[in-house]
Motif scaffolding. Structure first.
Motif, mmCIF file in Angstrom:
data_model
loop_
_atom_site.group_PDB
_atom_site.id
_atom_site.type_symbol
_atom_site.label_atom_id
_atom_site.label_comp_id
_atom_site.label_asym_id
_atom_site.label_seq_id
_atom_site.Cartn_x
_atom_site.Cartn_y
_atom_site.Cartn_z
ATOM 1 N N THR A 5 0.820 -1.211 0.000
ATOM 2 C CA THR A 5 0.000 0.000 0.000
ATOM 3 C C THR A 5 0.851 1.257 0.000
ATOM 4 O OG1 THR A 5 -1.905 1.073 1.054
ATOM 5 C CG2 THR A 5 -0.201 0.198 2.514
ATOM 6 N N ASN A 6 0.234 2.324 -0.427
ATOM 7 C CA ASN A 6 0.796 3.664 -0.260
ATOM 8 C C ASN A 6 -0.176 4.531 0.546
ATOM 9 O OD1 ASN A 6 -1.149 3.974 -2.273
ATOM 10 N ND2 ASN A 6 0.003 5.545 -3.343
ATOM 11 N N LYS A 23 5.173 -1.032 2.556
ATOM 12 C CA LYS A 23 4.774 0.372 2.355
ATOM 13 C C LYS A 23 5.633 0.955 1.245
ATOM 14 C CE LYS A 23 2.931 4.369 3.782
ATOM 15 N NZ LYS A 23 2.441 5.089 2.668
ATOM 16 N N VAL A 24 4.976 1.543 0.257
ATOM 17 C CA VAL A 24 5.656 2.233 -0.845
ATOM 18 C C VAL A 24 5.076 3.639 -0.953
ATOM 19 C CG1 VAL A 24 6.222 0.094 -2.088
ATOM 20 C CG2 VAL A 24 4.071 1.266 -2.555
ATOM 21 N N GLU A 25 5.615 4.430 -1.854
ATOM 22 C CA GLU A 25 5.221 5.840 -1.927
ATOM 23 C C GLU A 25 4.147 6.144 -2.970
ATOM 24 O OE1 GLU A 25 6.248 8.228 0.204
ATOM 25 O OE2 GLU A 25 7.198 6.545 1.246
ATOM 26 N N THR A 26 4.144 5.440 -4.099
ATOM 27 C CA THR A 26 3.260 5.816 -5.201
ATOM 28 C C THR A 26 2.363 4.665 -5.633
ATOM 29 O OG1 THR A 26 4.782 5.151 -6.966
ATOM 30 C CG2 THR A 26 5.038 7.400 -6.075
ATOM 31 N N GLU A 29 4.304 2.257 -7.745
ATOM 32 C CA GLU A 29 5.158 1.368 -6.952
ATOM 33 C C GLU A 29 4.347 0.226 -6.339
ATOM 34 O OE1 GLU A 29 8.823 3.946 -5.185
ATOM 35 O OE2 GLU A 29 6.829 4.484 -4.425
ATOM 36 N N VAL A 30 3.115 0.502 -5.938
ATOM 37 C CA VAL A 30 2.240 -0.558 -5.427
ATOM 38 C C VAL A 30 2.068 -1.628 -6.501
ATOM 39 C CG1 VAL A 30 -0.119 -1.138 -4.701
ATOM 40 C CG2 VAL A 30 0.976 0.924 -3.819
ATOM 41 N N TYR A 60 -4.083 6.567 -4.392
ATOM 42 C CA TYR A 60 -3.914 5.595 -3.314
ATOM 43 C C TYR A 60 -4.398 4.224 -3.747
ATOM 44 C CZ TYR A 60 -2.998 9.758 -0.713
ATOM 45 O OH TYR A 60 -2.448 10.941 -0.304
#
Length: 118
Positions: A5-6, A23-26, A29-30, A60
């Motif tokens: 998730t971000n 946990k990722v940022e974008t 990236e998810v 999100y």
């Protein structure tokens, strides 16, 4: 179960329940991390683009996976198609979103996450 998730709301929920989380940022990236794991025998437990809200402006995303014994080609197709859709929308110019709108998108993703884990 593994969660990527971000969304900080999902992250907090998982932390309090000791659910394994990446946990990722974008949003991209998810999806990419999800794809990488699907190619390593993980199966999707939810559709990567499960709402009718387009990937942009909704920034999100949360996906859930479980480890399998072999590559699940249905999961491969779903995640690869989701990445293609997200890339298409990423090429569009983004409008600035207020913090209230961003919180609304987080809440939508969090709600979908909660329904998925039921």
């Amino acid at each position: 179960m593994l969660v990527i998730t971000n969304n900080c709301m999902v992250e907090e929920h998982c932390y309090n329940r000791k659910i394994t989380i990446i946990k990722v940022e974008t949003l991209m990236e998810v999806l990419i991390k999800g794809r990488d794991l699907v190619h390593k025998n993980y199966n999707l437990l939810n559709h990567p683009l499960c709402t009718s809200i387009k990937p942009y402006p909704n920034l999100y995303k949360t996906i859930l996976l479980e480890e399998g014994e072999r590559v699940d080609f249905a999961s491969v197709n779903l995640i690869e198609n989701a990445i293609g859709v997200a890339k298409k929308f990423a090429e569009r110019e983004m409008v600035a979103l207020s913090n209230d709108v961003l919180k609304d998108y987080q809440l939508i993703d969090y709600g979908v996450f909660l329904e998925t884990i039921k």
